[in-house]
Design a protein around this motif. Structure first.
Motif, PDB file in Angstrom:
ATOM      1  N   ALA A   1       0.833  -1.201   0.000  1.00  0.00           N
ATOM      2  CA  ALA A   1       0.000   0.000   0.000  1.00  0.00           C
ATOM      3  C   ALA A   1       0.867   1.251   0.000  1.00  0.00           C
ATOM      4  O   ALA A   1       0.565   2.237  -0.683  1.00  0.00           O
ATOM      5  CB  ALA A   1      -0.934  -0.009   1.212  1.00  0.00           C
ATOM      6  N   ALA A   2       1.966   1.222   0.757  1.00  0.00           N
ATOM      7  CA  ALA A   2       2.859   2.378   0.809  1.00  0.00           C
ATOM      8  C   ALA A   2       3.465   2.659  -0.563  1.00  0.00           C
ATOM      9  O   ALA A   2       3.439   3.802  -1.044  1.00  0.00           O
ATOM     10  CB  ALA A   2       3.966   2.135   1.835  1.00  0.00           C
ATOM     11  N   TYR A   3       4.003   1.642  -1.217  1.00  0.00           N
ATOM     12  CA  TYR A   3       4.602   1.860  -2.536  1.00  0.00           C
ATOM     13  C   TYR A   3       3.559   2.347  -3.537  1.00  0.00           C
ATOM     14  O   TYR A   3       3.849   3.199  -4.389  1.00  0.00           O
ATOM     15  CB  TYR A   3       5.259   0.581  -3.038  1.00  0.00           C
ATOM     16  CG  TYR A   3       6.580   0.297  -2.384  1.00  0.00           C
ATOM     17  CD1 TYR A   3       7.701   1.050  -2.687  1.00  0.00           C
ATOM     18  CD2 TYR A   3       6.715  -0.715  -1.438  1.00  0.00           C
ATOM     19  CE1 TYR A   3       8.922   0.800  -2.085  1.00  0.00           C
ATOM     20  CE2 TYR A   3       7.923  -0.968  -0.825  1.00  0.00           C
ATOM     21  CZ  TYR A   3       9.022  -0.207  -1.148  1.00  0.00           C
ATOM     22  OH  TYR A   3      10.222  -0.450  -0.532  1.00  0.00           O
ATOM     23  N   ARG A   4       2.353   1.818  -3.444  1.00  0.00           N
ATOM     24  CA  ARG A   4       1.292   2.253  -4.357  1.00  0.00           C
ATOM     25  C   ARG A   4       0.880   3.700  -4.104  1.00  0.00           C
ATOM     26  O   ARG A   4       0.320   4.347  -4.979  1.00  0.00           O
ATOM     27  CB  ARG A   4       0.095   1.318  -4.227  1.00  0.00           C
ATOM     28  CG  ARG A   4       0.335  -0.055  -4.862  1.00  0.00           C
ATOM     29  CD  ARG A   4      -0.688  -1.078  -4.441  1.00  0.00           C
ATOM     30  NE  ARG A   4      -0.538  -2.328  -5.190  1.00  0.00           N
ATOM     31  CZ  ARG A   4      -0.921  -3.522  -4.751  1.00  0.00           C
ATOM     32  NH1 ARG A   4      -1.479  -3.633  -3.538  1.00  0.00           N
ATOM     33  NH2 ARG A   4      -0.748  -4.594  -5.491  1.00  0.00           N
ATOM     34  N   HIS A   5       1.155   4.200  -2.909  1.00  0.00           N
ATOM     35  CA  HIS A   5       0.857   5.594  -2.574  1.00  0.00           C
ATOM     36  C   HIS A   5       2.083   6.503  -2.728  1.00  0.00           C
ATOM     37  O   HIS A   5       1.995   7.704  -2.466  1.00  0.00           O
ATOM     38  CB  HIS A   5       0.345   5.696  -1.137  1.00  0.00           C
ATOM     39  CG  HIS A   5      -1.100   5.327  -0.987  1.00  0.00           C
ATOM     40  ND1 HIS A   5      -1.540   4.020  -0.935  1.00  0.00           N
ATOM     41  CD2 HIS A   5      -2.213   6.098  -0.888  1.00  0.00           C
ATOM     42  CE1 HIS A   5      -2.854   3.998  -0.800  1.00  0.00           C
ATOM     43  NE2 HIS A   5      -3.291   5.245  -0.774  1.00  0.00           N
ATOM     44  N   GLY A   6       3.227   5.935  -3.097  1.00  0.00           N
ATOM     45  CA  GLY A   6       4.419   6.749  -3.305  1.00  0.00           C
ATOM     46  C   GLY A   6       5.318   6.879  -2.098  1.00  0.00           C
ATOM     47  O   GLY A   6       6.163   7.777  -2.052  1.00  0.00           O
ATOM     48  N   LEU A   7       5.193   5.989  -1.108  1.00  0.00           N
ATOM     49  CA  LEU A   7       6.015   6.035   0.099  1.00  0.00           C
ATOM     50  C   LEU A   7       6.917   4.807   0.164  1.00  0.00           C
ATOM     51  O   LEU A   7       6.648   3.776  -0.456  1.00  0.00           O
ATOM     52  CB  LEU A   7       5.155   6.057   1.365  1.00  0.00           C
ATOM     53  CG  LEU A   7       4.347   7.300   1.702  1.00  0.00           C
ATOM     54  CD1 LEU A   7       3.098   7.387   0.863  1.00  0.00           C
ATOM     55  CD2 LEU A   7       3.974   7.297   3.188  1.00  0.00           C
ATOM     56  N   PHE A   8       7.977   4.919   0.976  1.00  0.00           N
ATOM     57  CA  PHE A   8       8.823   3.772   1.298  1.00  0.00           C
ATOM     58  C   PHE A   8       9.318   3.934   2.736  1.00  0.00           C
ATOM     59  O   PHE A   8       9.405   5.051   3.245  1.00  0.00           O
ATOM     60  CB  PHE A   8      10.004   3.646   0.325  1.00  0.00           C
ATOM     61  CG  PHE A   8      10.881   4.861   0.254  1.00  0.00           C
ATOM     62  CD1 PHE A   8      11.921   5.047   1.151  1.00  0.00           C
ATOM     63  CD2 PHE A   8      10.680   5.828  -0.724  1.00  0.00           C
ATOM     64  CE1 PHE A   8      12.745   6.162   1.088  1.00  0.00           C
ATOM     65  CE2 PHE A   8      11.490   6.937  -0.804  1.00  0.00           C
ATOM     66  CZ  PHE A   8      12.526   7.116   0.111  1.00  0.00           C
ATOM     67  N   PRO A   9       9.656   2.822   3.413  1.00  0.00           N
ATOM     68  CA  PRO A   9      10.041   2.886   4.827  1.00  0.00           C
ATOM     69  C   PRO A   9      11.551   2.926   5.030  1.00  0.00           C
ATOM     70  O   PRO A   9      12.329   2.424   4.207  1.00  0.00           O
ATOM     71  CB  PRO A   9       9.473   1.587   5.378  1.00  0.00           C
ATOM     72  CG  PRO A   9       9.677   0.621   4.244  1.00  0.00           C
ATOM     73  CD  PRO A   9       9.451   1.432   2.976  1.00  0.00           C
TER      74      PRO A   9
END
Length: 231
Positions: free
Chosen positions: A41-49
């Protein structure tokens, strides 16, 4: 074919809203977990941890204001790198955990891959979403990289080398994988490297404003996976 995990219980902010609290910086969120559904979900929203300084710190989530992207027709390959590439064999997903371990080597400066990150991406790999591109020589793993493939997005996470040019050769191998197929599809694929560094800039990485990145991400996610990652 990748297997979709249980959906995340977390909600990610709309990164297209420039006035929302905390979205004017690269760091946009803290907390949550590293379950496969959350990562996807994060990658699909443009985020990474990325982890904080302490294992007890909450996870940090980034969406750079200026995103590092490598155009698939923009990789700068010197003659010496072309020569080096002949000495290596490129393999896909034959030693994923070894590649992550190489990237996580605590002797590397500015290392950030902790056991939580390692476990999370190994789990994602076992579901078919995380992949390694490896450079081998004489039966030994000489270097490589790993990242997450969703549709036409490849989100690069880290790379390492044990022999000169091995990580660059792995990157060259990744670009060749992403350039295979229908030219219209290839033209919409997205190779995300998080941030532009001087080293990555020398290889052709450019900066894309967040809004432009999100537009490109939306288009890329609708594409089929490259054949090499759809096994």
């Amino acid at each position: 074919m990748p297997r979709e995990p249980e959906p995340t219980r977390w909600v990610f902010a709309d990164l297209r809203d420039p006035q929302a609290d905390g979205l004017l910086d690269d760091l946009v969120a803290m907390g949550a977990d590293l379950e496969p559904g959350t990562l996807l979900a994060a990658y699909r929203h443009g985020l990474f941890p990325m982890p904080g300084e302490s294992p007890h710190d909450p996870m940090l989530w980034f969406s750079p204001v200026e995103r590092g992207v490598l155009p698939l027709d923009g990789l700068k390959v010197s003659r010496s790198l072309r020569r080096s590439a002949r000495d290596f064999e490129i393999r896909i997903d034959t030693a994923f955990e070894d590649v992550v371990a190489g990237c996580a080597d605590p002797r590397r400066p500015q290392g950030w891959i902790d056991p939580r990150i390692t476990a999370a991406y190994v789990a994602l790999h076992r579901l078919g979403w995380a992949h390694s591109v490896e450079a081998w020589r004489d039966g030994r793993l000489a270097g490589g990289l790993y990242g997450v493939a969703i549709g036409g997005l490849f989100a690069g996470e880290s790379m390492f080398h044990r022999e000169r040019d091995a990580s660059k050769v792995a990157l060259l191998g990744l670009v060749e994988v992403l350039r295979e197929g229908d030219p219209d599809v290839v033209g919409r694929r997205l190779l995300d490297v998080q941030w532009q560094t001087p080293h990555l800039a020398s290889l052709g990485v450019v900066e894309v404003p967040r809004a432009g990145y999100l537009d490109r991400l939306e288009r890329a996610l609708s594409l089929p996976l490259p054949a090499a990652f759809d096994g």
